[in-house]
Design an enzyme around this catalytic site. Structure first.
Site, PDB file in Angstrom:
ATOM      1  N   LYS A 110      55.474 -21.989  -0.537  1.00 42.39           N
ATOM      2  CA  LYS A 110      55.564 -23.336  -1.283  1.00 42.39           C
ATOM      3  C   LYS A 110      53.988 -23.604  -1.726  1.00 42.39           C
ATOM      4  CE  LYS A 110      59.733 -25.309  -0.093  1.00 42.39           C
ATOM      5  NZ  LYS A 110      60.191 -24.296   0.834  1.00 42.39           N
TER       6      LYS A 110
HETATM    7  C1  LIG Z   1      61.427 -23.696   0.710  1.00 40.38           C
HETATM    8  C2  LIG Z   1      61.530 -22.446   1.522  1.00 40.38           C
HETATM    9  C3  LIG Z   1      62.740 -21.525   1.399  1.00 40.38           C
HETATM   10  C4  LIG Z   1      63.739 -21.732   0.189  1.00 40.38           C
HETATM   11  O1  LIG Z   1      62.849 -21.524  -0.864  1.00 40.38           O
HETATM   12  P1  LIG Z   1      63.752 -22.179  -2.462  1.00 40.38           P
HETATM   13  O2  LIG Z   1      63.177 -22.253  -3.426  1.00 40.38           O
HETATM   14  O3  LIG Z   1      64.368 -23.556  -1.822  1.00 40.38           O
HETATM   15  O4  LIG Z   1      65.205 -21.217  -2.554  1.00 40.38           O
HETATM   16  C5  LIG Z   1      62.742 -20.258   1.972  1.00 40.38           C
HETATM   17  N1  LIG Z   1      61.750 -20.134   3.208  1.00 40.38           N
HETATM   18  C6  LIG Z   1      60.840 -21.065   3.368  1.00 40.38           C
HETATM   19  C7  LIG Z   1      59.996 -20.740   4.332  1.00 40.38           C
HETATM   20  C8  LIG Z   1      60.603 -22.019   2.762  1.00 40.38           C
HETATM   21  O5  LIG Z   1      59.840 -23.065   2.932  1.00 40.38           O
END
Ligand SMILES: *Cc1c(COP(=O)(O)O)cnc(C)c1O
Length: 458
Positions: A110
């Site tokens: 993120k």
């Molecule tokens: C947010 C997140 C996901 C999922 O991603 P999306 O964009 O919501 O599909 C997967 N793995 C981790 C570690 C995350 O923080």
């Protein structure tokens, strides 16, 4: 490039306006009016670019209202916080490639989007002579990445609610050790659901929302998707033939960026959508059943999602860019919590996506087996992806698995799988000696509002 809403009520707005709008004013999601197709010669030239250079090339196609030198500066600033020289390195592990997206400040993918969004907000706000107070609730990951994206930025503050003593110790430290004066950690005496309910109630108070210019940084912001498109193109350009890219999926934000990259470049043979036991997207892709189940808590908590907030963007393309159909479907979905798709629609989706799901037991087994075979330690989210990717190996098609978090963020799951905790990077170790700042508040909307009113930037 102009932007439109998936539901047809917004059109002709600029990239900057789309970023500031977040959710479209008609309740839909914003998308570029068209997705540019990048010609072969250009793709060839892109092969030699460093990550930041490629980011500029990709983003300028979508952000045409931002002067190129400004965009370049924003990209430079956003990715200088990453600790790996390649930003998102690719490593061969077992029979797949792993793209490590976790070298940012909070060790999760993120950061790639939120470092950029924080800088972009700061830039747009100062250009418009405006201020914003960001409000959100977190069970861990998103909150810390958002805080690190916003800390120290001008013209904005951030208020993040987390459940008091109910987030993992590392996640709590990643949030509360940020002591910049524009960051407010609210530790709520309640559950994550209480936090979310409070945030929702406050956003629904339109007078309060206007007065304090509340904003959100959730995954429906187009700038987040755009920042993620870059690494799909980056990964695909490393190979001389079309690749498969496997994505551990929750809100469909990450994999939707992959879908855009696929449409733009033609370099992605198919995307592989991997889910944990919360498998609504797996059910959609395998049998057209998009019906909301009960959220099951798992060892890959950031994928414990039943309503995928970015799915509507994909529906727009599945429905041949017909906003009327999207609007009807979303209205139907909000009533019945389910959508049914025809065999033809499923077949169409399967041209772009393969899919699979992993139970917690299978996830742990994958962490163990990969560790035993190679010494590489997967985090539980990435392991869901690797388990599913290994089911979709095909000769002559390289498979890239996105690693969405560093294993040290989930030491309990790793220990359960391999009998010991993963090595802790220095950046996490250092957190334990840092000063912390947070405010404990009861799970009471009025008290949270009072707090915001007192500390918001005017
Ligand atoms: C947010 C997140 C996901 C999922 O991603 P999306 O964009 O919501 O599909 C997967 N793995 C981790 C570690 C995350 O923080």
């Amino acid at each position: 490039m102009k932007y439109i809403s998936t539901r047809g009520g917004v059109s002709g707005i600029s990239f900057s306006d789309a970023v500031m709008m977040g959710l479209a004013t008609d309740g839909g999601l914003l998308l570029p009016q068209e997705i540019p197709e990048v010609p072969q010669e250009k793709l060839k030239a892109w092969k030699d670019l460093p990550y930041k250079g490629l980011a500029l090339e990709v983003m300028r196609l979508f952000a045409s209202d931002i002067p190129e030198e400004d965009l370049e500066r924003l990209i430079e600033k956003s990715y200088s916080t990453f600790t790996h020289p390649e930003i998102v390195p690719l490593v061969k592990v077992d029979r797949v490639y792993i793209m490590e997206l976790f070298h940012g400040p909070t060790l999760a993918f993120k950061d790639v989007a939120l470092q950029f969004l924080g800088n972009l907000f700061e830039y747009l706000l100062s250009k418009r002579n405006k201020t914003m107070n960001i409000l959100g609730a977190t069970s861990g990951d998103t909150g810390s990445a958002a805080i690190h994206g916003v800390k120290g930025r001008k013209n904005m503050t951030i208020f993040i609610l987390h459940p008091h003593k109910r987030v993992s110790p590392i996640q709590e430290l990643q949030m509360t050790t940020v002591t910049d004066p524009n960051v407010f950690n609210l530790s709520i005496e309640g559950t994550f659901d209480d936090c979310q309910a409070i945030v929702k109630t406050i956003f629904n108070d339109l007078e309060f929302k206007e007065r304090y210019r509340l904003g959100a940084v959730n995954s429906i912001n187009w700038a987040r998707v755009l920042a993620q498109v870059v690494y799909y193109v980056w990964a695909a350009l490393k190979f001389d033939r079309p690749v498969r890219i496997c994505v551990p999926t929750g809100n469909f934000g990450n994999i939707f960026a992959g879908y855009i990259a696929k449409k733009m470049t033609g370099l992605i043979e198919r995307l592989i959508l991997a889910t944990n036991e919360n498998d609504i997207l797996y059910r959609f892709l395998s049998r057209g059943d998009y019906s909301v189940g009960k959220v099951v808590p798992t060892i890959s908590p950031s994928m414990d999602i039943q309503v995928a907030s970015n799915f509507e963007r994909y529906l727009y393309y599945l429905y041949d860019e017909d906003p009327k159909k999207v609007k009807e479907a979303m209205e139907e979905f909000s009533k019945s919590k389910a959508l049914k798709f025809s065999a033809e629609e499923v077949e169409k989706a399967q041209k772009d996506f393969l899919t699979g799901s992993a139970t917690q037991e299978e996830t742990l087994k994958t962490i163990k087996e990969i560790y035993e075979r190679t010494g590489y330690i997967l985090d539980p989210h990435t392991a869901v992806g690797v388990k599913v990717a290994l089911e979709h190996l095909e000769e002559k098609i390289p498979v890239i698995c996105l690693a969405t978090a560093h294993p040290a963020k989930f030491p309990d799951a790793v220990k359960k799988a391999i009998g010991k905790e993963p090595p802790i990077p220095k950046t996490i170790k250092d957190l334990f000696n840092k000063e912390r700042r947070f405010s404990v508040l009861p799970a009471d909307t009025e008290r949270v509002k009072e707090f915001i009113a007192k500390h918001a930037i005017s």
